[in-house]
Motif scaffolding. Sequence first.
Motif, PDB file in Angstrom:
ATOM      1  N   UNK A 380      61.229   5.366  33.656  1.00 48.31           N
ATOM      2  CA  UNK A 380      61.074   5.998  34.972  1.00 48.31           C
ATOM      3  C   UNK A 380      62.151   7.061  35.208  1.00 48.31           C
ATOM      4  N   UNK A 381      61.856   7.988  36.080  1.00 49.41           N
ATOM      5  CA  UNK A 381      62.794   9.083  36.337  1.00 49.41           C
ATOM      6  C   UNK A 381      64.096   8.608  36.960  1.00 49.41           C
ATOM      7  N   UNK A 382      64.069   7.495  37.686  1.00 50.04           N
ATOM      8  CA  UNK A 382      65.280   7.053  38.381  1.00 50.04           C
ATOM      9  C   UNK A 382      66.270   6.323  37.466  1.00 50.04           C
ATOM     10  N   UNK A 383      65.928   6.189  36.189  1.00 47.53           N
ATOM     11  CA  UNK A 383      66.854   5.550  35.257  1.00 47.53           C
ATOM     12  C   UNK A 383      67.838   6.604  34.755  1.00 47.53           C
ATOM     13  N   UNK A 384      69.094   6.410  35.054  1.00 39.95           N
ATOM     14  CA  UNK A 384      70.150   7.316  34.610  1.00 39.95           C
ATOM     15  C   UNK A 384      71.164   6.523  33.784  1.00 39.95           C
ATOM     16  N   UNK A 397      61.905  -3.576  28.475  1.00 36.87           N
ATOM     17  CA  UNK A 397      60.940  -4.105  27.505  1.00 36.87           C
ATOM     18  C   UNK A 397      60.269  -5.295  28.179  1.00 36.87           C
ATOM     19  N   UNK A 398      59.219  -5.000  28.937  1.00 36.36           N
ATOM     20  CA  UNK A 398      58.661  -5.988  29.854  1.00 36.36           C
ATOM     21  C   UNK A 398      58.086  -7.184  29.090  1.00 36.36           C
ATOM     22  N   UNK A 399      58.359  -8.400  29.580  1.00 37.01           N
ATOM     23  CA  UNK A 399      57.868  -9.604  28.896  1.00 37.01           C
ATOM     24  C   UNK A 399      56.346  -9.590  28.719  1.00 37.01           C
ATOM     25  N   UNK A 400      55.908  -9.957  27.540  1.00 34.77           N
ATOM     26  CA  UNK A 400      54.491  -9.977  27.202  1.00 34.77           C
ATOM     27  C   UNK A 400      54.303  -9.933  25.696  1.00 34.77           C
ATOM     28  N   UNK A 419      56.194   1.297  28.761  1.00 35.75           N
ATOM     29  CA  UNK A 419      55.112   1.714  29.647  1.00 35.75           C
ATOM     30  C   UNK A 419      54.641   0.589  30.547  1.00 35.75           C
ATOM     31  N   UNK A 420      54.597  -0.620  30.012  1.00 37.02           N
ATOM     32  CA  UNK A 420      54.192  -1.767  30.835  1.00 37.02           C
ATOM     33  C   UNK A 420      55.220  -2.048  31.926  1.00 37.02           C
ATOM     34  N   UNK A 421      56.519  -1.949  31.588  1.00 41.92           N
ATOM     35  CA  UNK A 421      57.565  -2.171  32.584  1.00 41.92           C
ATOM     36  C   UNK A 421      57.505  -1.129  33.699  1.00 41.92           C
ATOM     37  N   UNK A 422      57.326   0.136  33.311  1.00 46.05           N
ATOM     38  CA  UNK A 422      57.250   1.197  34.317  1.00 46.05           C
ATOM     39  C   UNK A 422      56.077   0.966  35.265  1.00 46.05           C
TER      40      UNK A 422
END
Length: 579
Positions: A380-384, A397-400, A419-422
């Motif tokens: 996401x853009x807000x990740x700095x 790294x979203x669980x799955x 992509x799943x986390x975002x």
Amino acid sequence: MTEYGRGQEGSEPWHPQDPYYGDGGWEGQQGHAGQQAAYGGQAQHYPQEPQQSEYGDWGTGRQADYGQAPQQYQQQYDPNQQYGQQHQQQYDPNQQYGQQQYAPQQPQQQYDNSGSWGTGTHTHVPYTDPSDPYGQQAAAYGAGDQPDYYGTPDAYPPPEPPSRRRAEPEPERTDWDPGPDQGEHAFFAGGGDDDADDDQDDQDGRGGRGDRKGRGGKKPKKRRSGCACLVVLLVFGGGIGGVGYFGYQFYKDRFASSPDYAGDGTSTTVSIVVPKGAGGAEIGRLLKAKDVVKSVDAFVSAFTQNDGDKIQAGAYLLNTQMSAKSAVEMMLDPKSQNAVMVTPGQRNIAVYKLIDEKLGLKSGATLKVAKADYKSLGLPDWVQKNSEMKDPLEGFLYPGTYPAAKGMKPEAVLKDMVGEAAKKYDALDLEAKAKTLKLDSPLDIITIASLVEAEGKTTDDYRKIAEVVYNRLDYGNPQTYGFLQFDSTFNYAKNESNIDISESEINKDQDPYNTYTHKGLPPGPIGNPGAEALKSTLNPTDDGWYYFVATDGVSKTEFARTHEEFQKLKDKFDASRGN
């Protein structure tokens, strides 16, 4: 001078010096004195070819008039037998003006008005038809101001002497075409509407002399249309073929068994990636494309009969040319699944190692890609990223379960996870929630959720631990003064999971992730939180909790509001550990 058909015996033969030889007497010249006119209502007579009938009334079908008395003929065909015959001359639409009928070698006999046999001449009273332009002309050619009706382009050609007459050619006939007048439909003859129009013209022009179709009075036959026959053949052939094809397909679908391989397949293996939400038909198409099964229908049948709905999304390593039943059974076996499963709270370093193993890569290959290409993986853009952050992908790294088979690249696997986390974080609207919770950014929510996931054991624990975090983040709190003091952050910095940590070890470590020596949150998440931890972080309790201790060292977590209560819980924990 030679006479034409006066019935007189001993007429002189034709001679080239005769003024009437050839076309001389047929071009509108005045008839011979004492003879009948060529065209004035009385038919011409020719030697050796006496005329059988006289012209009657055109177009009415009534009997011809000769002096207002019916004309009778008595012809003798057999010397021993006579027949009396009375004729009523009617107009034939096919008979044209100027046509004459002859009886070969039959002498002409005429009966005049006085009832006696004539000598070949008698008075003729012509019938005048107002609609017939020829009925009002003079009795002979060339008399007075008689107009030439043979000079117009549409006129019938003038008669010719017997020596120049030719037989009328018969229309061309075919051996196989019956024609419309003998039972053939007009469609196959290439006609239809034209025939109807021609019939209408015949009816409208009946009795007139202007609508002439030729001496024969018949239209030439129309040709058979080969295109029409071909169209009919194609229509019927296509219809029969289509019915047969769909009938066969219906039989196969309802009664015939679907094509299928036999056995467990060959030694050749292929990787199959099953997307989330895929049903039996979609999985069957994927397997058939890789030649794992022979037909989709066979796999769907085995899928339905063997609990195929339990097949999970992910990557599978399967043999080629397997029976549909064997394919379903193999996909239900966890050993055949080529996938990486990310569990809630799992650190990225452990996920990278699993990806290397599944893809057959050297250890550390995925970690290297993560550090080099993290900006292109869909964060996401807000990740700095800050300088103290150990891994910018931690917490994303979203669980799955994700497909990971040989031949795939680590970038593709990581991109699926990020992509799943975002998508999940966007659905929670973390930017708005961060402002509500008075946090600096949505990344802080992910960091708190990772702490909750690492320290908690149950859903009820998650909400209380989230409250502990928010209370301790207040630098003015009288209990910790802004220090979180979580063992999980120290263990993350050390890449350990140790609960037996001495105070001296903790206090001398100055890592930014050591929350015993640094106030506030660590530089970033310490793991990948699951859905329950995220929900609890956004909805903490409000009971004044500042402390918690896993008193049994495993699953039982107890909470306290004051330092005194915390010390009691710590003593309880030390007792359980034998300290």
